[in-house]
Structures are given as structure tokens and as C-alpha cells.
Design a protein around this motif. Structure first.
Motif, PDB file in Angstrom:
ATOM      1  N   ASP A   1     -25.694 -85.761 -11.510  1.00 16.43           N
ATOM      2  CA  ASP A   1     -27.123 -86.002 -11.351  1.00 16.43           C
ATOM      3  C   ASP A   1     -27.429 -87.043 -10.288  1.00 16.43           C
ATOM      4  O   ASP A   1     -28.516 -87.034  -9.696  1.00 16.43           O
ATOM      5  CB  ASP A   1     -27.739 -86.428 -12.685  1.00 16.43           C
ATOM      6  CG  ASP A   1     -27.028 -87.629 -13.292  1.00 16.43           C
ATOM      7  OD1 ASP A   1     -25.862 -87.863 -12.913  1.00 16.43           O
ATOM      8  OD2 ASP A   1     -27.621 -88.325 -14.134  1.00 16.43           O
ATOM      9  N   GLY A   2     -26.497 -87.959 -10.016  1.00 14.47           N
ATOM     10  CA  GLY A   2     -26.747 -88.987  -9.011  1.00 14.47           C
ATOM     11  C   GLY A   2     -26.144 -88.682  -7.658  1.00 14.47           C
ATOM     12  O   GLY A   2     -26.269 -89.484  -6.725  1.00 14.47           O
TER      13      GLY A   2
ATOM     14  N   PHE B   1     -16.348 -96.371 -10.440  1.00 13.72           N
ATOM     15  CA  PHE B   1     -17.546 -96.800  -9.716  1.00 13.72           C
ATOM     16  C   PHE B   1     -17.484 -96.407  -8.247  1.00 13.72           C
ATOM     17  O   PHE B   1     -18.515 -96.110  -7.623  1.00 13.72           O
ATOM     18  CB  PHE B   1     -17.711 -98.314  -9.850  1.00 13.72           C
ATOM     19  CG  PHE B   1     -18.790 -98.887  -8.971  1.00 13.72           C
ATOM     20  CD1 PHE B   1     -20.126 -98.630  -9.239  1.00 13.72           C
ATOM     21  CD2 PHE B   1     -18.465 -99.669  -7.878  1.00 13.72           C
ATOM     22  CE1 PHE B   1     -21.126 -99.155  -8.421  1.00 13.72           C
ATOM     23  CE2 PHE B   1     -19.457-100.195  -7.056  1.00 13.72           C
ATOM     24  CZ  PHE B   1     -20.789 -99.941  -7.338  1.00 13.72           C
ATOM     25  N   SER B   2     -16.292 -96.382  -7.660  1.00 12.06           N
ATOM     26  CA  SER B   2     -16.161 -96.077  -6.236  1.00 12.06           C
ATOM     27  C   SER B   2     -16.480 -94.627  -5.916  1.00 12.06           C
ATOM     28  O   SER B   2     -16.562 -94.252  -4.743  1.00 12.06           O
ATOM     29  CB  SER B   2     -14.743 -96.406  -5.752  1.00 12.06           C
ATOM     30  OG  SER B   2     -13.808 -95.520  -6.339  1.00 12.06           O
ATOM     31  N   HIS B   3     -16.651 -93.784  -6.945  1.00 14.74           N
ATOM     32  CA  HIS B   3     -16.985 -92.373  -6.720  1.00 14.74           C
ATOM     33  C   HIS B   3     -18.484 -92.110  -6.865  1.00 14.74           C
ATOM     34  O   HIS B   3     -18.902 -90.961  -6.859  1.00 14.74           O
ATOM     35  CB  HIS B   3     -16.208 -91.491  -7.692  1.00 14.74           C
ATOM     36  CG  HIS B   3     -14.726 -91.554  -7.504  1.00 14.74           C
ATOM     37  ND1 HIS B   3     -14.077 -90.933  -6.461  1.00 14.74           N
ATOM     38  CD2 HIS B   3     -13.757 -92.189  -8.213  1.00 14.74           C
ATOM     39  CE1 HIS B   3     -12.775 -91.170  -6.540  1.00 14.74           C
ATOM     40  NE2 HIS B   3     -12.561 -91.933  -7.596  1.00 14.74           N
ATOM     41  N   THR B   4     -19.268 -93.163  -7.003  1.00 14.66           N
ATOM     42  CA  THR B   4     -20.725 -93.025  -7.015  1.00 14.66           C
ATOM     43  C   THR B   4     -21.241 -93.319  -5.607  1.00 14.66           C
ATOM     44  O   THR B   4     -20.545 -93.941  -4.798  1.00 14.66           O
ATOM     45  CB  THR B   4     -21.346 -94.012  -8.008  1.00 14.66           C
ATOM     46  OG1 THR B   4     -21.032 -95.359  -7.604  1.00 14.66           O
ATOM     47  CG2 THR B   4     -20.797 -93.776  -9.420  1.00 14.66           C
ATOM     48  N   PRO B   5     -22.444 -92.893  -5.263  1.00 10.63           N
ATOM     49  CA  PRO B   5     -22.976 -93.170  -3.912  1.00 10.63           C
ATOM     50  C   PRO B   5     -22.979 -94.654  -3.574  1.00 10.63           C
ATOM     51  O   PRO B   5     -22.572 -95.049  -2.477  1.00 10.63           O
ATOM     52  CB  PRO B   5     -24.393 -92.593  -3.982  1.00 10.63           C
ATOM     53  CG  PRO B   5     -24.312 -91.504  -5.000  1.00 10.63           C
ATOM     54  CD  PRO B   5     -23.342 -91.997  -6.032  1.00 10.63           C
ATOM     55  N   ALA B   6     -23.426 -95.494  -4.504  1.00 11.80           N
ATOM     56  CA  ALA B   6     -23.442 -96.938  -4.239  1.00 11.80           C
ATOM     57  C   ALA B   6     -22.023 -97.482  -4.120  1.00 11.80           C
ATOM     58  O   ALA B   6     -21.738 -98.322  -3.262  1.00 11.80           O
ATOM     59  CB  ALA B   6     -24.193 -97.657  -5.360  1.00 11.80           C
ATOM     60  N   GLY B   7     -21.116 -96.998  -4.964  1.00 16.39           N
ATOM     61  CA  GLY B   7     -19.734 -97.464  -4.911  1.00 16.39           C
ATOM     62  C   GLY B   7     -19.059 -97.100  -3.608  1.00 16.39           C
ATOM     63  O   GLY B   7     -18.301 -97.901  -3.040  1.00 16.39           O
TER      64      GLY B   7
END
Length: 910
Positions: free
Chosen positions: A484-485, A704-710
Motif C-alpha cells: 500500500d505504501g 525499514f530499508s525496503h520502504t520508500p523512506a528507508g
């Protein structure tokens, strides 16, 4: 109460029997009649193992299995369809015991595979008339063989005489159920009535589909119908006061009327058919014709009524309340306690969120998807040409990503005893079960109340973390992590910014990767590296090329095609990307830029050398005596995931298809016939090659590194985390000698990288020996995480390792430079060091956009810093072909033309 129901097989056998007959004698006679009937068995019942082999593709003609079966007189003539010329199975040594229930009772080989000798023995047995059975089949056969004894034991348990007749038993059940009706509450009566409808449906549905009904079956149906009528009458008086009862009565009445109509329709249809035959034969008179006409009209009306009842029944069925589960009778207090504990555990799992195991809270499991989902798109291609994807590389990547991940997750789940689903729910259930045992251990311990609470909280926290990690890696492999993100505008902007950062900053990545040359020697030893890695390149290049071709087939040497290592360095490997035309342009530019850095060619060269070393080491260990291997080699084989049994299978394939050319082992992987051995060998090669030449995987970095911000915050830093795992941690485990070799060799190369980078960019070299030591260690990649933290710490103004090394260098050379920060962070400000290059890109862009804003207010002054920021925005600028011309490297700053950027800075300064 009737505490125990009669066995189902017993009830089935007694249907339609004489009521005055003794039940046990009737059962014995029925079993004898069944045995004498001698029902012919199917091929799968006579030969279950051969049937399984046939279902798995058949026996390959000319194989070892073909020869062994022919020795048992199993031939294409005796077993047509079992043998096949191409494909099929060549041996029985590759059956996974957990995949086929038929092998549950056979001995295993210690690695999850069925003992091939036991498989051949079971084939011999089934050819002799003694087929292999599953545990369930054996239990069923035993129960049928001893049904008369089961019946006698049941009579004794319920208090009836051994010579009780069928009528005695029916009367007994009727008396008990009658007593239940008189004492049970309204809710219990309704629940039992709902169950009665289900029983009625099961009994009648099977009979109405038969071609004929015997007298005995008709009698049984009549009894069931009578029972249903009785229950309807018993609850009819409650229908007006209870909507739930009214619904149940309506449904039951509809089902009853439907069944009656079906029976009537069967009888009427037969009568009409007989009258039609009589008319066709010319034997019908006026009376018969009149009856035929009337009966045909009645039949049409009846069938229309049946259709209406079916529609009504189908509409009411989903609205029926669920049958309540009755509390069972407990044989002991312990039995009751276990029952209550199960309910408590279920409630606990629901309330604490453990029931979903990292899956969505709604009841949905993604099974077949993407290329694995069977569907037809029956539209000619030319009608939807504009909407079709033509990029074969993009299509291939999607197919490989979806299919490879789901297939391997399914195999792993089944290999570990699960149901074989890519969602790994079975493994997550096992994990939760282990934590439940740990909680029970803590609760039953002698700890103080406060200590117990603390331990339980720690367990709950650890369980949540473990479940999230397993579910997270699963979702990453399937491309479904926090979906979703991943498609928001923010995510797309961050991804494009990350790609642009790659284009403008990583042109010199080849020089930074020179330490890869030392990694094979660090991991496998200098002697093996020189003898089996470097020497064959000079003396036996042909054999090396053959070994490298096998490595390419296994996916270990593919950088020139995929650029996967460089993409992971720059956080560009995004499986969720949905691209606009501009984003595709940026991606294509990144692909061209990747090749222009020459790193893919460097990677393939060193991965080729590493693959030859790894193949040699694995094959040497496999063909030798595994049990007598040196402890260091045993640890290595364990690291790459090959045990003694798999080593034997690999050795067998290598002996048959491989070759040793000088000191190079060429596996000939393309011709291997053992799929399991091929997969294990390929996995071992890929695992070690990706560790020697560091290639980041999804499990090397935090979720966390696999999220856009991460990805934005950790761009160019997450690779340091992977390097810490694959270089430092492994080096510490490999021993002091390997670690010291790596530190010395990689630090020396790191110092060389510092020299080349400073010379290329035109920055002056330091005269401080401490600075050279610190740069060598920092650029070696051995202590990547430590130096990332240190460099950020120093960038915000705090003292760190470089300051300490500089102070140490001044003790050796008092006249050396004093302030010596890390050269790799020279172009980063504190903001960029903390939040990553994407956020620094935003601040630099804002500063540059301020130039025209200042010009509008009359300030046309362009500063030197603005020139520096502007040059850093130029894609492809950092490529070594022209960077020295732009920045004035390689001594150009001492000539009349100092470089484009220095000349511009001088111009704006004047």
C-alpha cells in the motif's frame, strides 16, 4: 444421553437388514459376502508406487529405473503408459518423504528423501499382491476386517446385550433421543434439528441420484423422512415466536418438499416413459393416450415446481444459522482441562493478533498469481497492441520474480512439513506453537510473579519481532511487502530521486570496487586463489571458460546482463515500480550509465574467478570421503547448505557428466539428471559467490530499508550493512589467518583507491600517515557500518576515528596536516550525511532555484558554492572519462586550463 454414536461403517452396513436379525451375526455375514464378491481393484490400488511414478511423468526408457523394473518383468507391454522415451523419472532416489503420503511408513535417508532401496522393495511387494498403504488406508482396512468386533464392543459400551437385534438397537436409540427431546432446552432442540436437516440431506442426496431404489433403501429413506417430519412438527409451534426457528422450519420444509417432489418426479417420469414406448410400439388405445397426455402435463408442472423449490432452497441455505458445537463428554478431569485450555489458547491468539501470523486480518490468502494464474485472454493482440508490454527483459524479470519466489517458497514449506503454500502459514504456526510452549514453561516455573510478567512480556515482544521478520522476508521475496505504501506519489518521487542520485554520483564506483580483487583470497585462502583461480587463467583458459559457462547457467555470473549488484548498491532494485514515460527515461539512462561505469564487466570477471574457486572446492569435497573432511571444510559445506547425502548425489552427477581438466572442475551442470542435486549445487555456488563478491540480498538489511523512506535515507548506506554481514562477520568466523589476510590486502587496496580518487578529482593528497591508514581501512569495506556511523558523526562536527588517526599521524610526522575528515564524505553536508543523498538533492536544488529568485530582486551575484552545487547536479559527471576535465584532476589544475568547474569558480569569484 446417548454418549456414543454407532460407527459409520456399521450403520451403513445395517441399512435395509432384517430387524429381527442379531446385529453381530448380520455384520459377520455382510463382511463374508463382501470378501467373496472380490471387487476388482484399480491400477492405483494394486500398484500405488508405480501409479505414483506414472503420475510424476513415467519411467524414462534407458534409465537405471527402466533396467531395474524390466528385471522385475515390468515392461511397456505389461504396464502400458508407464514408460516414456523423453523426460520422466530415471531413478527412485529423489522422492521427498513429506510430499507423498504413501511413503510415510518407509524409512528415510536422513535428508528428507525416501530410501531408494525401500521404494524398490515396495514395488516388489505390490507386484506380489501386497501393495503399500497409507496409515489411513491401513486403519480403514483394519476397521472393516474387525467390524464385527467393533460392533460387539460398541454394544457392550452402551449397555446392550451381545445378541441384541437390529430392532432392539433402533428402539434403544429412539428411547434415548426421545428422552433428550423432553429434557433439552429450546436452543438445543433447534441446533439438533439443524443437524438433522444436514443428515437428511446427506442421506437423500446420494439416493435420488441413483438409477434405481431398492426396497431396503426405500425403507431407509422413509425412516429419514419420517424423522424429519417429526422434528418439523416438534419445532413448528416455536416458528411464530422466533425468526431463527421460522427460518430453520422454512428451510427444512423446503428440503422435505423438494425431496418428495423428486421421488414423485422419478415415479411419474418412469410411467410417462413406459406409456411413450407403448405408443411407439402401436399398442396404445384412447385411454392410454389420454393418460399419457395428462401425465406429461403433470410431469412438466412437477418439474417446474422442483425448479422453484431448488431456487428457494439455494436462497435459504446461506441464511441458515451455523450448527452449534456441542460440548463433548469428557473421559477425565484432565480431558476437560485440555479442552478448556484449547479454547483459551484460541481466544488468546485472536486477542493478541497471533491468529493472523503476519497475514492480513481479513480471510484472504494470495495463492496462484501472475504467470502462475491460469486464465485466458481471448482478444486478438492487434486490438490491444497499445496496452501490451513489449520489453522482453521486463517481462522476463516479472516472470522470474513471481514464479521463482512462489515455487521455491512452496517447496521450502513442503520440505519443512507444511502444506506446501507460498504464504508459509504452516511455518508461522510452528513458530507461534514454539512460543506457546515457552510461555507455558515460564508460567509453570518457580519464578516470582514480577519476574514471570517480565519474562512473558519479553517473549511476547520477541515473538512479534520474529513473526514480522519471517512474514516480511516472505513478502519481500514475493514482492508484496507493504504494497500500500509502494505506489504513492511520495514513493515514486523518492525512487526517481534515488535513480538520479545514482546517475550523478556513482560514476567512479569501479575504482571503489577494486577491493573485490582481494576477497577470493580472503575467503578461500591465498594458495587456493593463486593455484585454482589465477593460474588457470594463464595456463588453462579453455577449462575456465567451460566452468564459467556453467556458472552463467546457474545465475552466478550475470552482471553484464542484469546489473543487479550495481542496482542494489544504489537502492534501485524496486519490484513495486510502476513507471511513467519520464521514469522509464530515467531508468533507461541508469541502465546505460551502469555499463558506462564498467562495473558490470569488473563484477563478471571477479565473479567468474570466484565461481571457479567455489565449484572446485565444493566438487572436491563432494567426490571425496565426506565424513573424513577437515573440520574447516565441513563448516564450509554446511555454510553452502550441502550435507553428506546431498554431497553423494552431487558426486554421482559429477562422475557421470562432469570432468576435471587440469586443476579445474567442470561440472557439466546442463546435462545433470538429478534435479535436486542440480538445485542444491547451484544454490551453493550462488550463495558463496554472492558472499565473496558482495551482492546484497533482501535479508541483509532491515525491513525499514525496503520502504520508500528507508530506501531514501539509507541509499548508498544499506550496502554497507550487507558488507558488514558478508565480509566482516564471515571473516571473523573463518579464522585469524583469513581475517588478517583480508585486513592487510583490502586496506592496501583501500589506500590505493584513496590515491586514485583524490588524483582524479584534483584534490590534494594528505601528507598525514594516519590519514592514509584511516582511508585504507574505511575504503576496504571491512568495517563499513562503523565508518558510516563515524563519518556522519564527524560531519556534524564531533571528533571521530579520522581525527584520532590524524592525531596519531602527527605524532609520526609533526608537520602533517591536522584536520583530516573522510574524503568519501567531502561533497556531503551534515544534512546529506544524516538523511541521505535524496534529501541533500532537495536542499541543493532549492539553493539553485534561489539564484533566479535573487536575480528578480536585483542580486545577480553567483557564488562559488553555487557552481559546485550546479556541477553536482549534472548526470554522468562523475564518470572517469571526463570528470578530470570538469573538476581539474590528474594535475590539470596546475596548467593554464584548470578544468571547467575551477575556471567557473574563478570567474564568479572575480
Amino acid at each position: 444421553m446417548l454418549k456414543e454414536r454407532a460407527p459409520a461403517d456399521l450403520v451403513k452396513m445395517l441399512r435395509g437388514t432384517d430387524e429381527n436379525a442379531v446385529m453381530v451375526d448380520t455384520v459377520k455375514q455382510a463382511r463374508a459376502a463382501a470378501r467373496s464378491a472380490g471387487k476388482k481393484q484399480s491400477f492405483a490400488e494394486r500398484s500405488p508406487v508405480l501409479a505414483l511414478i506414472k503420475n510424476k511423468g513415467g519411467v524414462r526408457v534407458g534409465s537405471k529405473l527402466d533396467r531395474e523394473l524390466r528385471a522385475l518383468d515390468v515392461t511397456p507391454k505389461s504396464h502400458p503408459g508407464l514408460f516414456i522415451k523423453k523426460g520422466g523419472i530415471g531413478d527412485v532416489d529423489n522422492f521427498v518423504q513429506s510430499e507423498d503420503e504413501i511413503f510415510a511408513n518407509l524409512p528415510a535417508d536422513g535428508s528428507g528423501y525416501v530410501d531408494p532401496v525401500a521404494v524398490m522393495e515396495s514395488i516388489r511387494s505390490e507386484l506380489g499382491g501386497n501393495p503399500l498403504r497409507t496409515a489411513e488406508e491401513e486403519a480403514t482396512a483394519a476397521a472393516l476386517d474387525n467390524l464385527d468386533q467393533v460392533a460387539a464392543e460398541w454394544l457392550d459400551r452402551v449397555g446392550l446385550a451381545p445378541n441384541a437385534t437390529v430392532k432392539d438397537i433402533r428402539d434403544f436409540i429412539a428411547r434415548v433421543t426421545g428422552a433428550e427431546k423432553n429434557t433439552a432446552g429450546i436452543d438445543t432442540r433447534i441446533s439438533r434439528f439443524e443437524q438433522e436437516i444436514e443428515d437428511f440431506d446427506r442421506t437423500t442426496d446420494a439416493i435420488v441420484n441413483e438409477s434405481k431404489i431398492t426396497a431396503a433403501e426405500a425403507k431407509t429413506v422413509g425412516e429419514e423422512l419420517e424423522k424429519l417430519e417429526t422434528e418439523l412438527d416438534a419445532v413448528q409451534d416455536l416458528a411464530n415466536s422466533s425468526p431463527r426457528v421460522a427460518l430453520v422450519v422454512d428451510y427444512g420444509t423446503t428440503r422435505r418438499d423438494l425431496f418428495k417432489s423428486k421421488l414423485k418426479e422419478r415415479s411419474l417420469s418412469k410411467r410417462v416413459d413406459r406409456l411413450k414406448r407403448l405408443d411407439a410400439e402401436g399398442g396404445a388405445n384412447d385411454e392410454i393416450l389420454a393418460e399419457l397426455n395428462a401425465k406429461s402435463i403433470d410431469l412438466e408442472r412437477l418439474r417446474a415446481n422442483i425448479d422453484g423449490l431448488k431456487v428457494k432452497a439455494d436462497k435459504l441455505e446461506p441464511m441458515m444459522p451455523k450448527v452449534k458445537q456441542e460440548i463433548p463428554d469428557f473421559v477425565s478431569p484432565e480431558d476437560r482441562a485440555d479442552y478448556v485450555k484449547g479454547i483459551v489458547d484460541d481466544i488468546f491468539s485472536q486477542l493478541t493478533g497471533r491468529a493472523n501470523q503476519g497475514m492480513p486480518s481479513y480471510d484472504m490468502t494470495v495463492a496462484a498469481r501472475g504467470p502462475l494464474r491460469e486464465r485466458s485472454f481471448n482478444i486478438p493482440d492487434h486490438l490491444v497492441e497499445d496496452f501490451l508490454e513489449h520489453d522482453i527483459e521486463l517481462i522476463g524479470r516479472r516472470y522470474a520474480r513471481v514464479m521463482a519466489a512462489d515455487v521455491e517458497l512452496t517447496r521450502m514449506d513442503k520440505r519443512l512439513g507444511g502444506p506446501g503454500k507460498p504464504d508459509l502459514k504452516g511455518q508461522l504456526d510452528r513458530l507461534t506453537g514454539d512460543y506457546k510452549i515457552l510461555r507455558e514453561t515460564v508460567i509453570a516455573s518457580d519464578l516470582e510473579h514480577v519476574a514471570k510478567e517480565k519474562a512473558l512480556l519479553a517473549l511476547a515482544k520477541q515473538e512479534k519481532s520474529d513473526v514480522e521478520d519471517v512474514a516480511g522476508v516472505r513478502d519481500l521475496l514475493r514482492g508484496q511487502y507493504k504494497v500500500d505504501g509502494q505506489h504513492t506519489n511520495f514513493a515514486r518521487v523518492m525512487r526517481t530521486a534515488g535513480t538520479f542520485n545514482f546517475l550523478r554520483t556513482l560514476g567512479g564506483v569501479l575504482v571503489s570496487s577494486l577491493t573485490d580483487a582481494v576477497r577470493p583470497a580472503m575467503v578461500h585462502g591465498m594458495g587456493r586463489y593463486m593455484a585454482e583461480g589465477v593460474a588457470p587463467l594463464l595456463t588453462n583458459l579453455k577449462a575456465v571458460k567451460l566452468a564459467v559457462e556453467d556458472a552463467k547457467l546457474m545465475g552466478a555470473v550475470t552482471e553484464r546482463t542484469l546489473q543487479s549488484r550495481l542496482a542494489t548498491m544504489a537502492e534501485l532494485a524496486d519490484p513495486y515500480a510502476q513507471n511513467s514515460p519520464f521514469e522509464r527515461f530515467i531508468d533507461n539512462a541508469a541502465s546505460v550509465f551502469s555499463k558506462m561505469t564498467l562495473l558490470p564487466f569488473w563484477n563478471d570477471m571477479h565473479k567468474s574467478i570466484a565461481s571457479v574457486l567455489v565449484q572446485n572446492r565444493v566438487l572436491k569435497n563432494a567426490v571425496g570421503d565426506y565424513a573424513k573432511l577437515d573440520p574447516k571444510e565441513l563448516r564450509y559445506m554446511g555454510f553452502v547448505g550441502i550435507d553428506g547425502f546431498m554431497a553423494e548425489r552431487i558426486a554421482k552427477q559429477f562422475d557421470e557428466f562432469g570432468q576435471v581438466d587440469g586443476n579445474v572442475h567442470v561440472p557439466g551442470i546442463e546435462r545433470w539428471t538429478d534435479d535436486g542435486a542440480r538445485r542444491a549445487f547451484a544454490a551453493a555456488i550462488n550463495k558463496d559467490v554472492d558472499s565473496v563478491i558482495v551482492t546484497k540480498s533482501v535479508a541483509d538489511v532491515p525491513l525499514f530499508s525496503h520502504t520508500p523512506a528507508g530506501r531514501a535515507l539509507l541509499q548508498f548506506k544499506s550496502f554497507a550493512i550487507a558488507s558488514n554481514q558478508r565480509v566482516l562477520m564471515r571473516g571473523m568466523q573463518d579464522g585469524v589467518g583469513s581475517m588478517m589476510t583480508g585486513i592487510v590486502g583490502m586496506s592496501a587496496i583501500g589506500a590505493l583507491i584513496y590515491f586514485l580518487k583524490e588524483t582524479e578529482s584534483g584534490r590534494p593528497l594528505s601528507n598525514n600517515p594516519g590519514k592514509w591508514v584511516a582511508e585504507g581501512l574505511e575504503r576496504s569495506g571491512l568495517f563499513a557500518i562503523g565508518f558510516e556511523i563515524n563519518n556522519t558523526w564527524e560531519k556534524v562536527g564531533a571528533p571521530g576515528f579520522f581525527a584520532l588517526a590524524s592525531a596519531g599521524g602527527r605524532m609520526v610526522n609533526p608537520g602533517a596536516d591536522s584536520k583530516q575528515p573522510a574524503s568519501r564524505y567531502a561533497n556531503r553536508d551534515a544534512f546529506g550525511a544524516l538523511l541521505g543523498p535524496s534529501f541533500q538533492l532537495g536542499t541543493d536544488a532549492a539553493q539553485l532555484l534561489g539564484i533566479p529568485a535573487r536575480a528578480l530582486s536585483g542580486d545577480f551575484d553567483i557564488k562559488e558554492a553555487d557552481v559546485g552545487r550546479g556541477s553536482q547536479m549534472i548526470p554522468f559527471l562523475t564518470l572517469p572519462y571526463w570528470r578530470w576535465i570538469i573538476e581539474g584532476g590528474f594535475g590539470l589544475q596546475n596548467s593554464s586550463f584548470k578544468g571547467i568547474e575551477p575556471e567557473l569558480k574563478e570567474a564568479v569569484a572575480d
